[in-house]
Design an enzyme around this catalytic site. Sequence first.
Site, PDB file in Angstrom:
ATOM      1  CG  HIS A  72      -2.098  -0.868   1.107  1.00 37.82           C
ATOM      2  ND1 HIS A  72      -3.203  -0.770   1.907  1.00 37.82           N
ATOM      3  CD2 HIS A  72      -2.363  -1.880   0.245  1.00 37.82           C
ATOM      4  CE1 HIS A  72      -4.109  -1.657   1.546  1.00 37.82           C
ATOM      5  NE2 HIS A  72      -3.606  -2.364   0.531  1.00 37.82           N
ATOM      6  CE1 TYR A 194      -5.380   4.077   8.688  1.00 41.37           C
ATOM      7  CE2 TYR A 194      -5.969   4.049  11.023  1.00 41.37           C
ATOM      8  CZ  TYR A 194      -5.209   3.584   9.967  1.00 41.37           C
ATOM      9  OH  TYR A 194      -4.253   2.607  10.196  1.00 41.37           O
ATOM     10  N   PRO A 286      -4.577   0.385  18.707  1.00 40.25           N
ATOM     11  CG  PRO A 286      -6.254  -1.119  18.157  1.00 40.25           C
ATOM     12  CD  PRO A 286      -5.680  -0.363  19.293  1.00 40.25           C
ATOM     13  CE  LYS A 290       3.535   3.487  13.744  1.00 41.37           C
ATOM     14  NZ  LYS A 290       4.297   3.218  12.514  1.00 41.37           N
ATOM     15  CE1 TYR A 378      -0.264   3.142   7.781  1.00 42.62           C
ATOM     16  CE2 TYR A 378      -1.519   4.060   9.612  1.00 42.62           C
ATOM     17  CZ  TYR A 378      -1.372   3.125   8.612  1.00 42.62           C
ATOM     18  OH  TYR A 378      -2.336   2.142   8.435  1.00 42.62           O
TER      19      TYR A 378
HETATM   20  P1  FAS Z   1       1.096 -11.789  21.766  1.00 47.41           P
HETATM   21  O1  FAS Z   1       0.071 -11.396  22.803  1.00 47.41           O
HETATM   22  O2  FAS Z   1       0.725 -11.833  20.342  1.00 47.41           O
HETATM   23  O3  FAS Z   1       1.660 -13.253  22.115  1.00 47.41           O
HETATM   24  C1  FAS Z   1       1.925 -13.627  23.459  1.00 47.41           C
HETATM   25  C2  FAS Z   1       1.870 -15.147  23.536  1.00 47.41           C
HETATM   26  O4  FAS Z   1       2.301 -15.554  24.832  1.00 47.41           O
HETATM   27  C3  FAS Z   1       0.442 -15.679  23.343  1.00 47.41           C
HETATM   28  O5  FAS Z   1       0.437 -16.685  22.360  1.00 47.41           O
HETATM   29  C4  FAS Z   1       0.091 -16.251  24.720  1.00 47.41           C
HETATM   30  O6  FAS Z   1      -0.734 -17.394  24.637  1.00 47.41           O
HETATM   31  C5  FAS Z   1       1.466 -16.596  25.269  1.00 47.41           C
HETATM   32  N1  FAS Z   1       1.532 -16.643  26.734  1.00 47.41           N
HETATM   33  C6  FAS Z   1       0.987 -15.774  27.614  1.00 47.41           C
HETATM   34  N2  FAS Z   1       1.287 -16.158  28.887  1.00 47.41           N
HETATM   35  C7  FAS Z   1       2.029 -17.309  28.797  1.00 47.41           C
HETATM   36  C8  FAS Z   1       2.620 -18.184  29.739  1.00 47.41           C
HETATM   37  N3  FAS Z   1       2.530 -17.965  31.058  1.00 47.41           N
HETATM   38  N4  FAS Z   1       3.312 -19.267  29.285  1.00 47.41           N
HETATM   39  C9  FAS Z   1       3.436 -19.495  27.956  1.00 47.41           C
HETATM   40  N5  FAS Z   1       2.887 -18.718  27.004  1.00 47.41           N
HETATM   41  C10 FAS Z   1       2.191 -17.623  27.427  1.00 47.41           C
HETATM   42  N6  FAS Z   1      -1.552  -4.443  16.558  1.00 47.41           N
HETATM   43  C11 FAS Z   1      -1.545  -3.785  15.389  1.00 47.41           C
HETATM   44  O7  FAS Z   1      -0.481  -3.329  14.951  1.00 47.41           O
HETATM   45  N7  FAS Z   1      -2.727  -3.611  14.689  1.00 47.41           N
HETATM   46  C12 FAS Z   1      -3.926  -4.138  15.151  1.00 47.41           C
HETATM   47  O8  FAS Z   1      -4.967  -3.988  14.531  1.00 47.41           O
HETATM   48  C13 FAS Z   1      -3.952  -4.863  16.360  1.00 47.41           C
HETATM   49  N8  FAS Z   1      -5.116  -5.449  16.812  1.00 47.41           N
HETATM   50  C14 FAS Z   1      -5.098  -6.147  18.000  1.00 47.41           C
HETATM   51  C15 FAS Z   1      -6.262  -6.789  18.494  1.00 47.41           C
HETATM   52  C16 FAS Z   1      -6.239  -7.493  19.720  1.00 47.41           C
HETATM   53  C17 FAS Z   1      -7.488  -8.190  20.225  1.00 47.41           C
HETATM   54  C18 FAS Z   1      -5.055  -7.542  20.476  1.00 47.41           C
HETATM   55  C19 FAS Z   1      -5.022  -8.244  21.836  1.00 47.41           C
HETATM   56  C20 FAS Z   1      -3.889  -6.932  19.986  1.00 47.41           C
HETATM   57  C21 FAS Z   1      -3.909  -6.244  18.745  1.00 47.41           C
HETATM   58  N9  FAS Z   1      -2.755  -5.649  18.202  1.00 47.41           N
HETATM   59  C22 FAS Z   1      -2.735  -4.974  17.028  1.00 47.41           C
HETATM   60  C23 FAS Z   1      -1.524  -5.741  18.856  1.00 47.41           C
HETATM   61  C24 FAS Z   1      -0.975  -7.109  18.567  1.00 47.41           C
HETATM   62  O9  FAS Z   1      -0.821  -7.280  17.196  1.00 47.41           O
HETATM   63  C25 FAS Z   1       0.288  -7.224  19.349  1.00 47.41           C
HETATM   64  O10 FAS Z   1       1.086  -6.059  19.213  1.00 47.41           O
HETATM   65  C26 FAS Z   1       1.089  -8.427  18.968  1.00 47.41           C
HETATM   66  O11 FAS Z   1       0.264  -9.563  19.096  1.00 47.41           O
HETATM   67  C27 FAS Z   1       2.285  -8.485  19.908  1.00 47.41           C
HETATM   68  O12 FAS Z   1       2.882  -9.704  19.759  1.00 47.41           O
HETATM   69  P2  FAS Z   1       3.540 -10.436  21.018  1.00 47.41           P
HETATM   70  O13 FAS Z   1       4.330  -9.448  21.787  1.00 47.41           O
HETATM   71  O14 FAS Z   1       4.189 -11.653  20.465  1.00 47.41           O
HETATM   72  O15 FAS Z   1       2.334 -10.827  21.999  1.00 47.41           O
HETATM   73  C1  PHB Z   2      -5.773  -4.215  10.380  1.00 48.50           C
HETATM   74  O1  PHB Z   2      -5.726  -4.432   9.159  1.00 48.50           O
HETATM   75  O2  PHB Z   2      -6.121  -5.097  11.219  1.00 48.50           O
HETATM   76  C2  PHB Z   2      -5.397  -2.854  10.897  1.00 48.50           C
HETATM   77  C3  PHB Z   2      -4.780  -1.935  10.061  1.00 48.50           C
HETATM   78  C4  PHB Z   2      -4.436  -0.672  10.541  1.00 48.50           C
HETATM   79  C5  PHB Z   2      -4.728  -0.344  11.854  1.00 48.50           C
HETATM   80  C6  PHB Z   2      -5.339  -1.277  12.710  1.00 48.50           C
HETATM   81  C7  PHB Z   2      -5.683  -2.530  12.225  1.00 48.50           C
HETATM   82  O3  PHB Z   2      -4.402   0.901  12.321  1.00 48.50           O
END
Ligand code: FAS
Ligand code: PHB
Length: 385
Positions: A72, A194, A286, A290, A378
């Site tokens: 993009h 957005y 989100p 980032k 961004y």
């Molecule tokens: P994660 O949370 O992905 O992974 C952590 C892992 O550790 C999980 O698999 C968990 O099961 C495991 N774990 C936890 N406790 C444990 C234990 N005691 N023992 C063993 N394993 C354990 N970011 C964006 O940039 N754009 C978005 O749109 C966006 N949407 C999101 C929506 C939701 C619902 C959430 C919660 C986050 C969102 N994020 C988004 C942020 C997301 O992408 C995170 O930044 C990303 O998952 C971070 O990755 P990790 O740090 O690996 O953590």
């Molecule tokens: C997504 O594609 O999930 C997405 C993209 C941009 C954002 C948040 C979520 O700022």
Amino acid sequence: MHATVAIIGAGPAGLLLARLLHNAGIDSVVLEHRDRAYVEHRQRAGMLEQTTVDALRAAGAAARLDREGLVHHGIELRFDRRAHRLDFPDLTGGRSVMIYAQTEIVKDLVALQLAEGGPLLFETQAVGIEDGLVRFLRDGVEEKLTCEFVVGCDGFHGISRAALPNARVYEREYPYSWLGILADVPPSCEELIYAHSERGFALHSMRSATVSRLYLQVPNDADPEHWPDDRIWDELEARFAVDGDWKLSRGPITQKAVTPMRSFVTEPMRHDRLFLAGDAAHIVPPTGAKGLNLAVADVVVLAEALEHWRRTGATDLLDAYSDTCLRRVWRAEHFSYFMTTLLHLAPGQTGFDTRLQLSQLDRIATSRHAAAELAENYTGVALRQ
Ligand code: FAS
Ligand code: PHB
């Protein structure tokens, strides 16, 4: 069981770290609480900065991303029934972003780890962290993993942050959440939209040419069950409304979930031989896309520091890890806060507040400097020393 590096969590941070360490000849073990299907299908992020794409390519984990990812070159801001596109290459000297779902990154990294990497133990919950030791439960039996280093990649709800003594926490919660949906319908736009509207924020993203990903601002106590498909599409249509003939395509919604928003940073991100990376250390709303990109940036810095230590015995890069990461983290925290408060309508927000938002949006639409500042943040700022 022993490994040089014990990694808690098989999200993008833990999996990419394991891959980078494997490529550097450093052995690790990944402990993951949930099962493989859960980890690979948890709907999350979708927008990758160029530095994230570069890191995945350098790790040898981007073959499918390069085939299926969508490049993009801009985003569209909508406000006051106006649409304004930000041209990233023009505003940033050539940078763009890629859309490729976090679920797909996780699947790619899991496949590589199982095929070539060290042990990746699913349904294995870390229950205690001590110096050079992780205690974990597997099949209900407590076992021990001894190691040189422990890296907490266990997300916001993991256990590793609590193992840091004297950690300072900085946080802000927001008075609204996102209702996110996946829909089997081709995206109604080539790039992300957005939208600021008097009904609240909305975001149009996508996962492929046939699957759309959309979000709308909802109250914190919103229940997805109270949002039938027609209500969601009606609300999205109202919030994306713009002069001209643009139309929002509708289709069957296959997933819907409410995600709360918070800003959160733990300082420092390291204590002795325990390191935190990704959501275990910081959370961003989100709106700035980032979270995933910060997690990748953390583990790239940490993997380089561990490789330097393994090759030279020097700990200078390990000692600098927290400060190096936190500079990028706080830049992303500010940008995510800026985008969130610019585009969302807080409950009880006054007309004055709304006029300030519209003035800032008008400034971005009419000033190259203001647009470039948003585009640089961004697409991922290069942090000059
Ligand atoms: P994660 O949370 O992905 O992974 C952590 C892992 O550790 C999980 O698999 C968990 O099961 C495991 N774990 C936890 N406790 C444990 C234990 N005691 N023992 C063993 N394993 C354990 N970011 C964006 O940039 N754009 C978005 O749109 C966006 N949407 C999101 C929506 C939701 C619902 C959430 C919660 C986050 C969102 N994020 C988004 C942020 C997301 O992408 C995170 O930044 C990303 O998952 C971070 O990755 P990790 O740090 O690996 O953590
Ligand atoms: C997504 O594609 O999930 C997405 C993209 C941009 C954002 C948040 C979520 O700022």
